[in-house]
Design a protein around this motif. Structure first.
Motif, PDB file in Angstrom:
ATOM      1  N   TRP A  77       0.816  -1.207   0.000  1.00 53.58           N
ATOM      2  CA  TRP A  77       0.000   0.000   0.000  1.00 53.58           C
ATOM      3  C   TRP A  77       0.851   1.260   0.000  1.00 53.58           C
ATOM      4  CZ3 TRP A  77      -4.898  -0.524  -1.146  1.00 53.58           C
ATOM      5  CH2 TRP A  77      -5.505  -1.767  -0.926  1.00 53.58           C
ATOM      6  N   ALA A  78       0.410   2.241  -0.759  1.00 51.51           N
ATOM      7  CA  ALA A  78       1.102   3.524  -0.838  1.00 51.51           C
ATOM      8  C   ALA A  78       0.818   4.360   0.402  1.00 51.51           C
ATOM      9  CB  ALA A  78       0.658   4.283  -2.087  1.00 51.51           C
ATOM     10  N   SER A  79       1.721   5.281   0.689  1.00 52.76           N
ATOM     11  CA  SER A  79       1.549   6.213   1.799  1.00 52.76           C
ATOM     12  C   SER A  79       1.141   7.575   1.257  1.00 52.76           C
ATOM     13  CB  SER A  79       2.854   6.349   2.587  1.00 52.76           C
ATOM     14  OG  SER A  79       3.231   5.103   3.148  1.00 52.76           O
ATOM     15  N   PHE A  80       0.241   8.257   1.994  1.00 55.70           N
ATOM     16  CA  PHE A  80      -0.240   9.562   1.571  1.00 55.70           C
ATOM     17  C   PHE A  80      -0.243  10.529   2.741  1.00 55.70           C
ATOM     18  CE2 PHE A  80      -2.404   6.596  -1.342  1.00 55.70           C
ATOM     19  CZ  PHE A  80      -2.085   7.177  -2.566  1.00 55.70           C
ATOM     20  N   THR A  81      -0.054  11.796   2.448  1.00 51.32           N
ATOM     21  CA  THR A  81      -0.345  12.842   3.409  1.00 51.32           C
ATOM     22  C   THR A  81      -1.865  12.884   3.583  1.00 51.32           C
ATOM     23  OG1 THR A  81       1.556  14.106   2.681  1.00 51.32           O
ATOM     24  CG2 THR A  81      -0.163  15.314   3.872  1.00 51.32           C
ATOM     25  N   PRO A  82      -2.371  13.026   4.784  1.00 49.53           N
ATOM     26  CA  PRO A  82      -3.833  13.047   4.968  1.00 49.53           C
ATOM     27  C   PRO A  82      -4.499  14.074   4.050  1.00 49.53           C
ATOM     28  CG  PRO A  82      -2.727  12.947   7.094  1.00 49.53           C
ATOM     29  CD  PRO A  82      -1.648  13.155   6.064  1.00 49.53           C
ATOM     30  N   HIS A  83      -5.626  13.658   3.452  1.00 48.95           N
ATOM     31  CA  HIS A  83      -6.348  14.532   2.538  1.00 48.95           C
ATOM     32  C   HIS A  83      -7.821  14.116   2.510  1.00 48.95           C
ATOM     33  CE1 HIS A  83      -5.057  11.038   0.130  1.00 48.95           C
ATOM     34  NE2 HIS A  83      -6.197  11.194  -0.507  1.00 48.95           N
ATOM     35  N   GLU A  84      -8.635  14.961   1.919  1.00 50.34           N
ATOM     36  CA  GLU A  84     -10.062  14.689   1.809  1.00 50.34           C
ATOM     37  C   GLU A  84     -10.296  13.460   0.925  1.00 50.34           C
ATOM     38  OE1 GLU A  84     -13.987  16.900  -0.093  1.00 50.34           O
ATOM     39  OE2 GLU A  84     -12.208  18.080   0.426  1.00 50.34           O
ATOM     40  N   PRO A  85     -11.164  12.521   1.351  1.00 53.25           N
ATOM     41  CA  PRO A  85     -11.421  11.313   0.539  1.00 53.25           C
ATOM     42  C   PRO A  85     -11.839  11.653  -0.881  1.00 53.25           C
ATOM     43  CG  PRO A  85     -12.407  11.088   2.719  1.00 53.25           C
ATOM     44  CD  PRO A  85     -11.923  12.506   2.616  1.00 53.25           C
ATOM     45  N   TRP A  86     -11.270  10.945  -1.833  1.00 57.25           N
ATOM     46  CA  TRP A  86     -11.571  11.031  -3.259  1.00 57.25           C
ATOM     47  C   TRP A  86     -11.081  12.325  -3.915  1.00 57.25           C
ATOM     48  CZ3 TRP A  86     -13.018   6.573  -5.356  1.00 57.25           C
ATOM     49  CH2 TRP A  86     -13.711   5.634  -4.576  1.00 57.25           C
ATOM     50  N   ARG A  87     -10.524  13.257  -3.163  1.00 57.96           N
ATOM     51  CA  ARG A  87     -10.113  14.543  -3.734  1.00 57.96           C
ATOM     52  C   ARG A  87      -8.956  14.367  -4.725  1.00 57.96           C
ATOM     53  NH1 ARG A  87     -10.535  19.931  -1.854  1.00 57.96           N
ATOM     54  NH2 ARG A  87     -10.016  21.266  -3.633  1.00 57.96           N
ATOM     55  N   GLN A  88      -8.063  13.427  -4.437  1.00 56.12           N
ATOM     56  CA  GLN A  88      -6.892  13.220  -5.279  1.00 56.12           C
ATOM     57  C   GLN A  88      -6.988  11.930  -6.105  1.00 56.12           C
ATOM     58  OE1 GLN A  88      -3.109  13.912  -3.256  1.00 56.12           O
ATOM     59  NE2 GLN A  88      -4.160  15.150  -1.707  1.00 56.12           N
ATOM     60  N   GLY A  89      -8.195  11.458  -6.302  1.00 56.19           N
ATOM     61  CA  GLY A  89      -8.389  10.224  -7.056  1.00 56.19           C
ATOM     62  C   GLY A  89      -8.993   9.155  -6.170  1.00 56.19           C
ATOM     63  N   MET A  90      -8.538   7.932  -6.351  1.00 52.19           N
ATOM     64  CA  MET A  90      -9.069   6.812  -5.573  1.00 52.19           C
ATOM     65  C   MET A  90      -8.887   7.025  -4.080  1.00 52.19           C
ATOM     66  SD  MET A  90     -10.444   3.920  -4.956  1.00 52.19           S
ATOM     67  CE  MET A  90     -10.896   3.409  -6.602  1.00 52.19           C
ATOM     68  N   ASP A  91      -9.924   6.692  -3.327  1.00 55.90           N
ATOM     69  CA  ASP A  91      -9.881   6.778  -1.869  1.00 55.90           C
ATOM     70  C   ASP A  91      -9.301   5.487  -1.304  1.00 55.90           C
ATOM     71  OD1 ASP A  91     -10.637   7.807   0.797  1.00 55.90           O
ATOM     72  OD2 ASP A  91     -12.049   6.138   0.751  1.00 55.90           O
ATOM     73  N   GLU A  92      -8.273   5.606  -0.472  1.00 56.80           N
ATOM     74  CA  GLU A  92      -7.585   4.419   0.029  1.00 56.80           C
ATOM     75  C   GLU A  92      -8.488   3.538   0.887  1.00 56.80           C
ATOM     76  OE1 GLU A  92      -3.631   3.049   2.578  1.00 56.80           O
ATOM     77  OE2 GLU A  92      -4.201   5.168   2.483  1.00 56.80           O
ATOM     78  N   THR A  93      -9.341   4.146   1.693  1.00 56.71           N
ATOM     79  CA  THR A  93     -10.222   3.346   2.559  1.00 56.71           C
ATOM     80  C   THR A  93     -11.139   2.469   1.713  1.00 56.71           C
ATOM     81  OG1 THR A  93     -10.158   5.029   4.291  1.00 56.71           O
ATOM     82  CG2 THR A  93     -11.982   3.450   4.352  1.00 56.71           C
ATOM     83  N   TRP A  94     -11.744   3.068   0.681  1.00 55.48           N
ATOM     84  CA  TRP A  94     -12.618   2.282  -0.193  1.00 55.48           C
ATOM     85  C   TRP A  94     -11.823   1.214  -0.918  1.00 55.48           C
ATOM     86  CZ3 TRP A  94     -13.215   0.582  -5.125  1.00 55.48           C
ATOM     87  CH2 TRP A  94     -14.472   0.082  -5.476  1.00 55.48           C
ATOM     88  N   LEU A  95     -10.632   1.559  -1.389  1.00 57.20           N
ATOM     89  CA  LEU A  95      -9.834   0.601  -2.140  1.00 57.20           C
ATOM     90  C   LEU A  95      -9.403  -0.574  -1.271  1.00 57.20           C
ATOM     91  CD1 LEU A  95      -8.486  -0.126  -4.823  1.00 57.20           C
ATOM     92  CD2 LEU A  95      -6.485   1.196  -4.085  1.00 57.20           C
TER      93      LEU A  95
END
Length: 383
Positions: free
Chosen positions: A27-45
């Motif tokens: 799994w990739a690491s991300f800076t916290p951000h609004e779900p789906w704002r930058q594409g696929m949402d990690e929680t849903w994926l």
């Protein structure tokens, strides 16, 4: 033309390999951000990947798909997989329906039943169709072209040969997404065989020339072109990648089912009338079956390559050029583009325009009853 029955048969080893890869996703690491704002949402994926690995039953999905009447045939030297649902009625009308990306023939199961056997849904058997749903070259069980140069124009030639091989000298065509491009090319190149076309999307490469004797681009058309450019800038990264570097993308997505799920499922959410909730419009098994078709056939690279070919051979029409077969257009409110009728009428005669009350880019999956009724109404004039 030799037509052979076809049945899907995925090996146990292929299923085991998919499940292993899903369970070992890095799994990739991300800076916290609004779900789906930058594409696929990690929680849903993460939930999707877990479901795909541990709950989803491909064997059950395969049995359901194999209840569809599937065939393979060779048209113009290209092997084509297709669903062929014969109509139940006194005089079924032949109709070829073409899918797009990131879809497949799976999208049209419910639509095909309504079109082939309208009486089973309370309709008129006189509205029945013989429904032909080919898989585009390089998608699912249609192998990739042996040589480059197969755009929507060449696919239209394949479909014309396929329909004649099935015994239809005249027929209709329907499509959205890439399937709309193929349907437009069919009307433009095979007018002596194509009565009319029904679209639920205007291909992005469609470009009518505006000559000195033509009406100038009006305010509504200008607003559409501006919105189209703005959408491409903010939402069109996928298409730019497909049209310029498809094989770079394929190397990643063909090796990672989680990556494939992210690339495809995000589009089903963004382009549908789901209000941000994917499973309000699509069942999880519909999404996972479609993803599995892409994964098991390893077609992600060859499917996106069609964007490359369409960029090299766009749907451009010269000054004064008209296409004879008429068009029916179903405008769904959550579609990704909203062309004005006048823009299409610069090349085509639009004989039916329907503003739908709901639905998005995946109209056959989202609103099969609405789409079927509109198709039936448009093609009645040729019965």
């Amino acid at each position: 033309m030799k037509i052979e029955p076809f049945e899907i048969a995925v090996s146990d080893d292929a299923i085991d390999d998919l499940q292993w890869r899903l369970r070992h996703t890095r799994w990739a690491s991300f800076t916290p951000h609004e779900p789906w704002r930058q594409g696929m949402d990690e929680t849903w994926l993460r939930a999707c990947v877990s479901d795909w690995a541990d709950r989803f039953d491909w064997r059950a999905a395969q049995r359901a798909l194999n209840r569809l009447p599937q065939f393979v045939a060779e048209a113009n030297g290209q092997r084509v997989h297709f669903v062929y649902r014969r109509g139940v009625g006194p005089r079924p009308y032949p109709l070829v329906i073409t899918h797009g990306w990131p879809g497949s023939f799976l999208e049209f199961r419910a639509l095909a039943e309504r079109l082939a056997d309208p009486a089973s849904f309370g309709g008129d058997p006189n509205d029945a169709f013989d429904v032909v749903i080919p898989s585009l070259p390089g998608f699912a069980f249609s192998p990739a072209p042996a040589a480059p140069g197969v755009s929507a124009w060449q696919v239209a030639d394949l479909w014309a040969a396929l329909m004649r091989g099935l015994g239809y000298e005249r027929f209709g065509a329907q499509g959205g997404d890439l399937g709309a491009a193929v349907s437009v090319a069919l009307a433009a190149r095979h007018a002596k065989h194509v009565d009319g076309i029904h679209l639920n999307f205007l291909p992005s490469s469609y470009e009518p020339a505006v000559g000195p004797n033509d009406a100038p681009i009006n305010a509504e058309e200008q607003a559409f072109l501006h919105a189209k450019a703005e959408w491409a800038a903010l939402e069109g990264a996928y298409a730019h990648m497909h049209t310029t570097k498809p094989q770079t993308l394929a190397a990643a997505l063909n090796d990672s089912p989680a990556g494939l799920a992210a690339w495809i499922a995000e589009k089903f959410r963004a382009w549908s009338d789901c209000g941000g909730d994917l499973e309000r419009r699509f069942t999880k098994d519909e999404l996972l079956t479609n993803l599995s078709l892409y994964w098991f056939t390893q077609c992600i690279g060859t499917s996106v390559q069609m964007y490359w070919e369409n960029r090299l051979q766009p749907l451009r029409f010269g000054v004064g050029e008209r296409v004879a077969p008429p068009v029916g257009f179903a405008h769904f409110p959550r579609e990704i583009s909203h062309p004005p009728r006048s823009w299409i009428e610069r090349v085509f005669t639009v004989e039916q325009w329907t503003d739908m009350p709901r639905g998005g880019h995946f109209a056959a999956l989202e609103e099969p009853a609405l789409l079927a009724a509109d198709i039936q109404r448009f093609f009645r004039r040729w019965r």
